[in-house]
Scaffold this motif. Structure first.
Motif, PDB file in Angstrom:
ATOM      1  N   THR A  50      45.345  24.429  44.121  1.00 59.41           N
ATOM      2  CA  THR A  50      46.336  24.991  45.034  1.00 59.41           C
ATOM      3  C   THR A  50      47.731  24.529  44.636  1.00 59.41           C
ATOM      4  O   THR A  50      47.911  23.479  44.023  1.00 59.41           O
ATOM      5  CB  THR A  50      46.060  24.572  46.487  1.00 59.41           C
ATOM      6  OG1 THR A  50      46.039  23.134  46.571  1.00 59.41           O
ATOM      7  CG2 THR A  50      44.720  25.129  46.959  1.00 59.41           C
ATOM      8  N   ARG A 117      42.079  34.014  40.933  1.00 54.22           N
ATOM      9  CA  ARG A 117      43.114  33.857  41.960  1.00 54.22           C
ATOM     10  C   ARG A 117      42.581  34.351  43.304  1.00 54.22           C
ATOM     11  O   ARG A 117      42.141  35.498  43.417  1.00 54.22           O
ATOM     12  CB  ARG A 117      44.357  34.636  41.560  1.00 54.22           C
ATOM     13  CG  ARG A 117      45.601  34.253  42.331  1.00 54.22           C
ATOM     14  CD  ARG A 117      46.840  34.791  41.636  1.00 54.22           C
ATOM     15  NE  ARG A 117      48.050  34.202  42.172  1.00 54.22           N
ATOM     16  CZ  ARG A 117      49.204  34.174  41.515  1.00 54.22           C
ATOM     17  NH1 ARG A 117      49.266  34.703  40.292  1.00 54.22           N
ATOM     18  NH2 ARG A 117      50.278  33.626  42.044  1.00 54.22           N
ATOM     19  N   SER A 119      44.403  33.595  46.314  1.00 52.04           N
ATOM     20  CA  SER A 119      45.574  33.812  47.158  1.00 52.04           C
ATOM     21  C   SER A 119      46.792  33.640  46.267  1.00 52.04           C
ATOM     22  O   SER A 119      46.652  33.217  45.113  1.00 52.04           O
ATOM     23  CB  SER A 119      45.601  32.813  48.332  1.00 52.04           C
ATOM     24  OG  SER A 119      46.064  31.554  47.894  1.00 52.04           O
ATOM     25  N   SER A 121      48.736  31.350  46.014  1.00 55.73           N
ATOM     26  CA  SER A 121      48.945  29.959  45.598  1.00 55.73           C
ATOM     27  C   SER A 121      47.638  29.181  45.455  1.00 55.73           C
ATOM     28  O   SER A 121      47.629  27.957  45.559  1.00 55.73           O
ATOM     29  CB  SER A 121      49.852  29.245  46.608  1.00 55.73           C
ATOM     30  OG  SER A 121      49.268  29.277  47.906  1.00 55.73           O
TER      31      SER A 121
END
Length: 570
Positions: A50, A117, A119, A121
């Motif tokens: 993250t 991926r 999200s 972030s």
């Protein structure tokens, strides 16, 4: 003819119950014993990465580590150095990532990692490390005069291969493995009769217990099958088309005979190669894909020095892409190594003719691979500092440290970490998604051997070099480099010749001599290309340190079964 004591007693009509009692006393030992120890690494399974305004957070294996925000690339190591993530282009649609497995019995390795991926972030991946495995098997059978015979087999490192068998004697809570030739005890190991265990110590204990013949997969060539019928290889989504051997003009009865010969191998003997896989291509398709001794198509295999050939392939790609060097470039100039002889070229390194004090076949040589790896933390520096014994180009000596220096030149020219360069320029275009490159103490890729690939992927190099450098029409390496690197550039003392990181041999099948080029490594790791037959074969095996055994793969098995299955055309 040798007659045992019990046999002689029986022939004379004397006291057979004595021998029966001896056999009964040893009954708890006779048969198979085995153990497999898996010692990590600890971190496996889900990885979560993250990003926040303050930096990166890596979570894996119940641990967390944080790193600073420095653009779209990062290097984060878990606590206790339990693994490292290296990644690039995280802001783009195709991030690049590698998981670095910490060293154990097999050293540190870099493996490609697929980051998804989830999200804007956050990214997720699955860590699938190579198990740090140590396995050991015994087969104990009756010997003469009431004693026992024991065969030790260690598939991982081939420990015990120098001794065909031992005479096993019992003590008070111990068993001793006695060399039958010298009469000397080689190993005395704890034996617990109540627990039914024999313990060996390889840095950590490995405890052997009785097994059935069906429970020693690393020992038996194949369990549950005594006969073999030819079968067309399966489509596994790795880019390989498959067809039956007969459909492309091969004699499948010879391929059947080869697999049957491997299955019938006596695991108590060590005079025939302990083959783990055989994969064959002809006319651009797979026609044989078989595995033995517990191996399977989805498992990578240590290729030992066969992966030196990949260094030559990377050199050809790097030259064509960067124009930063040629084969005649001085390695001292390329590496800015003022203390090194400027006459040594990249060609000398890739043909083992640097003239440095570096000979892997001489255990006392300063540049011997084992000495370098055991005594130095700077493997490039160790090779650069070696004394010059012969003029450059004048003397052949097999030198892993020298080919590793070629990797340093590739890294300098491309400005890429070697695993990342291999991934982008070789693995991805050749549809190789499961592989590992071992790392030096400084974290750079080691170019002197030891990469791990699946056998089907190993064989892709044969197809690429048969098709002028292309895989499925995509140019991986130039056709010019295919020709140049597989041509003769050096004479070898055994009568063969070398190209640039390829070994060249003449093999005879069906009364005809064929020129071949190969990648070859300790234990029986081979990828042999026979251009005149549009044929290539990859073999992996476990006869480490037994050259007189594993050389039979090239000199007997491939010509007699695989090449002969194609036969003479034109």
């Amino acid at each position: 003819m040798r007659i045992g004591t019990c046999t002689l007693i029986a022939l004379l009509g004397l006291a057979p119950p004595v021998c029966a009692q001896q056999g009964t006393a040893n009954a708890d030992f006779l048969g198979y014993w085995g153990a497999e120890r898996f010692a990590g690494p600890l971190v496996r399974g889900e990885l979560l990465l993250t990003r926040s305004t303050t930096g990166w957070t890596l979570g894996a294996g119940g641990m967390e580590a944080r790193g600073p925000a420095n653009g779209d690339s990062l290097v984060i190591t878990l606590p206790g150095e339990q693994g490292t993530l290296r990644a690039w282009n995280l802001g783009g649609p195709a991030p690049e990532a590698f998981w670095i497995q910490p060293p154990g019995n097999i050293g540190a390795y870099a493996t490609p990692l697929t980051l998804a991926r989830i999200s804007p972030s956050a990214w997720r991946a699955t860590i699938t490390p190579f198990d740090d495995r140590m396995s050991l098997y015994l087969h104990i059978t009756p010997d003469t005069a009431g004693t026992m015979r024991a065969v030790i087999r260690n598939p991982d490192f081939n420990f015990g291969a120098r001794w065909p068998w031992f005479r096993l004697t019992r003590g008070d809570g111990t068993v001793t493995f006695v060399d039958p030739v010298t009469g000397r005890g080689r190993f005395t190991q704890p034996y617990d009769s109540a627990d039914g265990s024999i313990t060996f110590f390889f840095s950590d204990p490995i405890v052997l217990r009785k097994r059935s013949a069906e429970q020693v997969p690393g020992l038996m060539p194949r369990i549950g099958a005594t006969t073999y019928s030819y079968r067309t290889p399966m489509l596994l989504g790795d880019g390989w088309p498959t067809r039956s051997a007969s459909a492309v003009g091969m004699n499948d009865s010879l391929l059947t005979a080869l697999v049957q010969r491997i299955i019938a191998t006596d695991p108590d003997k060590n005079d025939f190669p302990a083959i783990h896989s055989v994969v064959v291509l002809h006319r651009g398709v797979l026609v044989l894909d078989e595995y033995f001794r517990g191996y399977a198509a989805d498992q990578v295999h240590d290729l030992r020095s066969a992966s030196k050939t990949f260094t030559g392939v990377m050199a050809g790609i790097a030259m064509a892409r960067t124009h930063a060097f040629t084969m005649e470039s001085s390695i001292a100039t390329l590496l800015d190594a003022k203390e090194m002889n400027p006459d040594i070229t990249l060609a000398h390194l890739l043909t083992h003719r640097s003239g440095l004090a570096c000979d892997d076949d001489d255990e006392m040589s300063p540049g011997n691979e084992d000495i370098m790896q055991e005594k130095s933390k700077d493997w490039y520096g160790h090779a650069i500092a070696l004394p010059q014994l012969h003029p450059a180009g004048a003397h052949y000596a097999y030198c892993s440290a020298g080919i590793n220096l070629a990797g340093a030149a590739i890294g300098r020219a491309t400005h890429r970490w070697l695993p990342r360069f291999f991934a982008a320029r070789i693995a991805k275009p050749m549809q190789i998604d499961r592989w590992a490159m071992n790392l030096m103490p400084d974290g750079e890729g080691y170019s002197g051997g030891g990469m791990q690939l699946r056998p089907r992927d190993f064989l892709k190099f044969g197809e690429v070099f048969l098709r002028g450098g292309k895989w499925h029409g995509r140019q991986v390496v130039s056709a010019e480099w295919v020709d140049v690197s597989t041509s003769k550039h050096s004479d070898v003392p055994d009568g063969s010749t070398d190209g640039y990181a390829w070994h060249r041999h003449t093999l005879t099948a069906g009364g005809r001599a064929y020129e071949t080029f190969e990648a070859g490594g300790n234990g029986g790791q081979f990828m042999i290309v026979i251009p005149a037959l549009d044929l290539a074969v990859a073999v992996t095996a476990g006869n480490y340190g037994q050259y007189q055994v594993w050389r039979r793969i090239r000199e007997e098995i491939v010509p007699q079964y695989v090449m002969a299955a194609v036969g003479h055309r034109g």
